[in-house]
Design an enzyme around this catalytic site. Structure first.
Site, PDB file in Angstrom:
ATOM      1  N   HIS A   1       0.822  -1.221   0.000  1.00  0.00           N
ATOM      2  CA  HIS A   1       0.000   0.000   0.000  1.00  0.00           C
ATOM      3  C   HIS A   1       0.855   1.269   0.000  1.00  0.00           C
ATOM      4  O   HIS A   1       0.522   2.245   0.668  1.00  0.00           O
ATOM      5  CB  HIS A   1      -0.933   0.016   1.218  1.00  0.00           C
ATOM      6  CG  HIS A   1      -1.990  -1.044   1.197  1.00  0.00           C
ATOM      7  ND1 HIS A   1      -3.198  -0.876   0.575  1.00  0.00           N
ATOM      8  CD2 HIS A   1      -2.002  -2.302   1.715  1.00  0.00           C
ATOM      9  CE1 HIS A   1      -3.932  -1.980   0.711  1.00  0.00           C
ATOM     10  NE2 HIS A   1      -3.216  -2.869   1.393  1.00  0.00           N
TER      11      HIS A   1
ATOM     12  N   ASP B   1      -0.525  -5.404   5.889  1.00  0.00           N
ATOM     13  CA  ASP B   1      -1.572  -6.235   5.294  1.00  0.00           C
ATOM     14  C   ASP B   1      -1.429  -6.288   3.768  1.00  0.00           C
ATOM     15  O   ASP B   1      -0.804  -5.424   3.158  1.00  0.00           O
ATOM     16  CB  ASP B   1      -2.953  -5.686   5.661  1.00  0.00           C
ATOM     17  CG  ASP B   1      -3.173  -4.283   5.106  1.00  0.00           C
ATOM     18  OD1 ASP B   1      -2.294  -3.432   5.309  1.00  0.00           O
ATOM     19  OD2 ASP B   1      -4.215  -4.039   4.471  1.00  0.00           O
ATOM     20  N   GLU B   2      -2.060  -7.294   3.190  1.00  0.00           N
ATOM     21  CA  GLU B   2      -2.233  -7.421   1.744  1.00  0.00           C
ATOM     22  C   GLU B   2      -0.928  -7.186   0.973  1.00  0.00           C
ATOM     23  O   GLU B   2      -0.878  -6.389   0.038  1.00  0.00           O
ATOM     24  CB  GLU B   2      -3.330  -6.455   1.267  1.00  0.00           C
ATOM     25  CG  GLU B   2      -4.699  -6.752   1.870  1.00  0.00           C
ATOM     26  CD  GLU B   2      -5.786  -5.816   1.377  1.00  0.00           C
ATOM     27  OE1 GLU B   2      -6.910  -6.289   1.143  1.00  0.00           O
ATOM     28  OE2 GLU B   2      -5.509  -4.601   1.234  1.00  0.00           O
ATOM     29  N   VAL B   3       0.115  -7.875   1.371  1.00  0.00           N
ATOM     30  CA  VAL B   3       1.423  -7.708   0.744  1.00  0.00           C
ATOM     31  C   VAL B   3       1.617  -8.769  -0.334  1.00  0.00           C
ATOM     32  O   VAL B   3       1.725  -9.960  -0.041  1.00  0.00           O
ATOM     33  CB  VAL B   3       2.552  -7.790   1.792  1.00  0.00           C
ATOM     34  CG1 VAL B   3       3.912  -7.642   1.109  1.00  0.00           C
ATOM     35  CG2 VAL B   3       2.370  -6.708   2.855  1.00  0.00           C
TER      36      VAL B   3
END
Length: 571
Positions: free
Chosen positions: A253, A306-308
């Site tokens: 992100h 998160d969400e890597v």
């Protein structure tokens, strides 16, 4: 426990002076305090605030902090509490509020708290007991005597706002903070930056905010300080008893970081996550957290995680060579990045909050000073606390405000301690947070998307478990009243019925927006089950046939005159 910074260790004692006036009309019933206090008792008489309503206190008030706050309290609609003191996580927020019967002499209301921040909660409760009489034009307190003993169930009661997906102007953020105080939420989680934009000034690396959408959609250091702490005698979050949790989400992100510093990205065609192979990446993180430590005084900082998607690391030749030289695969490099960022935060005196993926992938490697932020699935809090780590609950199916199909009832019934029965592990759940992700909100619609559903979660986080309603129809009227109170205080809270961010369906009183509230105003709860089932069916959650209801005939609705809808049915 007293306040730090030289303030007396004696309990804070506040006295509010009333002049007795018995209200001849009566007709006031019901409890309309939100969130529900731990202990409440009341009578059936009424008092009127005197025209010289004033404060006597044992609290040292040489800078007129409390006297200034009390002068604004009389307005009821907006209470600004200017506070000096060290607001930190875990501070005592308890209070006791007593308002006497008319025959008491002298006639004082009495508010006792161990800290100023407990006193602020007591003042918020007091403000909800006050009503302006438009006939006599005085402020009244009904159902006296009152005795309220109160404290929060959880020490962390949060609301996330997202200023990367859409920029939120500073005055709007202040309004959100005001509304949080009304419902006794106490942590503003500021998700400052993300893939789309980097709006905050970072003095150590001044090109980072080149990633803002535009020059006018930025926050200066002074803006951030204005939100958090005292600048030119003006506090905002702290004077309302609210901490600010700042977040930089790493290593994913973070594409917006590369606008000002392209070398932070693996490649121009592969921009996320941040480049794990460059020392410069961690120098920038160190600079950001160093600047944060001068602005954000909360003990925690949120490092995301998160969400890597690590495929960019493998597909970029330079980064791939670094991985081989370090004998790391992609998942191990992800762990390396998160743990190194944690150590940087610890070096600046922060404790760390990370999204749950970090725990799910390498929980046994995380610092013991980590708080795991649950958002993806059920059962994570159980595993986190069993591992001896602390947890914040924000499960997306129940506490994500951008999920407009999630009703306030679901927000209310979401229990952070589900299936956690060990008392030691229960204490490791420090609280919960509702999340207002910014993809579909900006200054035009954020308030009505947050409220009143966030208030439903606020009661879950404040009120003792055994006083929480198991049947949401028991609290609908009280929450509807609180929603109207928010409107009166200038907060654009949406009606209870309908999807999140709904609008009134027809003309009418705030207290009777539609059939869903109409049955509560005019008929009590006897038809509550059927109306709620019909409403649920309308928005597609369940069918009315799934639960049998015993109700009065709906034909009774037609027999009531429209005139019964006028006025405050919840007074």
């Amino acid at each position: 426990m007293g306040l730090k910074g030289g303030i007396s260790s004696l309990p804070l004692l506040f006295f509010l002076l009333f002049v007795l006036f018995l209200n001849g009309g009566g007709g006031v019933s019901g409890l309309n305090i939100w969130p529900l206090p731990a202990s409440v008792s009341n009578g059936q008489q009424s008092l009127v605030l005197s025209s010289d309503f004033h404060l006597n206190t044992q609290y040292p008030d040489s800078s007129s902090i409390l006297s200034g706050a009390f002068s604004r309290l009389v307005d009821i609609i907006r209470i600004s509490h200017v506070v000096e003191g060290n607001l930190q996580y875990g501070i005592d927020e308890s209070y006791k509020l007593s308002i006497p019967s008319p025959d008491s002499q002298p006639l004082y209301a009495y508010l006792e708290a161990k800290t100023v921040y407990g006193a602020l909660h007591g003042l918020q409760t007091f403000s909800q007991l006050c009503q302006f009489n438009f006939t006599t034009k005085v402020i009244e307190v009904h159902l006296v005597p009152w005795t309220i003993v109160d404290e929060p169930r959880f020490s962390y009661r949060g609301l996330l706002i997202d200023t990367s997906r859409h920029y939120l102007p500073l005055p709007l953020i202040k309004k959100v903070i005001d509304s949080m105080a009304y419902s006794k939420l106490n942590v503003l989680h500021w998700h400052i930056v993300d893939t789309q934009s980097f709006p905050l000034e970072i003095p150590s690396y001044p090109k980072l905010w080149d990633g803002a959408y535009s020059e006018s959609e930025r926050y200066t250091v002074e803006d951030a300080e204005e939100i958090v702490r005292q600048v030119i005698s003006t506090l905002y979050a702290q004077r309302r008893g609210i901490n600010v949790l700042a977040e930089i989400d790493v290593p994913g992100h973070a594409q917006s970081w590369g606008v000002g510093y392209p070398s932070l990205l693996p490649a121009s065609a592969c921009t996320q996550p941040l480049d794990v192979s460059r020392e410069f990446t961690f120098e920038v993180i160190d600079g950001i957290l160093s600047d944060f430590s001068k602005i954000f005084k909360f003990k925690f900082v949120h490092l995301g995680g998160d969400e890597v998607d690590t495929s960019c690391w493998a597909s970029t030749a330079r980064v791939r060579r670094w991985l081989v030289s370090r004998r790391l695969n992609q998942s191990e490099a992800y762990q390396y990045f998160v743990l190194r960022a944690q150590n940087i935060a610890l070096s600046h005196g922060f404790e760390i909050v990370n999204w749950e993926e970090t725990f799910n992938n390498f929980g046994n490697k995380l610092s013991q000073k980590t708080v795991v932020h649950n958002w993806l699935g059920d059962g994570v809090a159980q595993k986190v606390t069993a591992a001896g780590l602390r947890c914040i609950v924000s499960n997306q199916d129940k506490w994500y405000l951008d999920h407009l199909d999630v009703t306030w009832q679901q927000f209310y019934l979401n229990e952070p301690l589900t299936n956690i029965t060990d008392p030691t592990q229960q204490k490791l759940v420090i609280g919960g947070e509702v999340c207002m992700w910014g993809e579909t909100v900006d200054a035009s619609d954020i308030e009505q998307t947050i409220w009143p559903r966030a208030a439903a979660a606020a009661e879950r986080l404040w009120t003792p478990y055994d006083r929480l309603a198991k049947d949401t129809s028991k609290v609908t009227g009280r929450l509807a009243h609180f929603r109207c109170l928010l409107n009166q205080r200038g907060v654009a809270a949406a009606p209870l019925a309908g999807r999140g961010r709904g609008a009134p369906e027809e003309p009418g009183s705030c207290y009777v927006q539609n059939l869903f509230l109409y049955h509560l105003c005019c008929f009590g709860t006897e038809v509550s089950c059927l109306i709620e089932k019909l409403f649920a069916m309308k928005i597609g959650h369940e069918s009315a046939e799934e639960t049998a209801c015993t109700t009065a005939p709906l034909s009774r609705f037609a027999s009531r005159k429209a005139s019964t809808l006028h006025g405050n049915a919840f007074k």
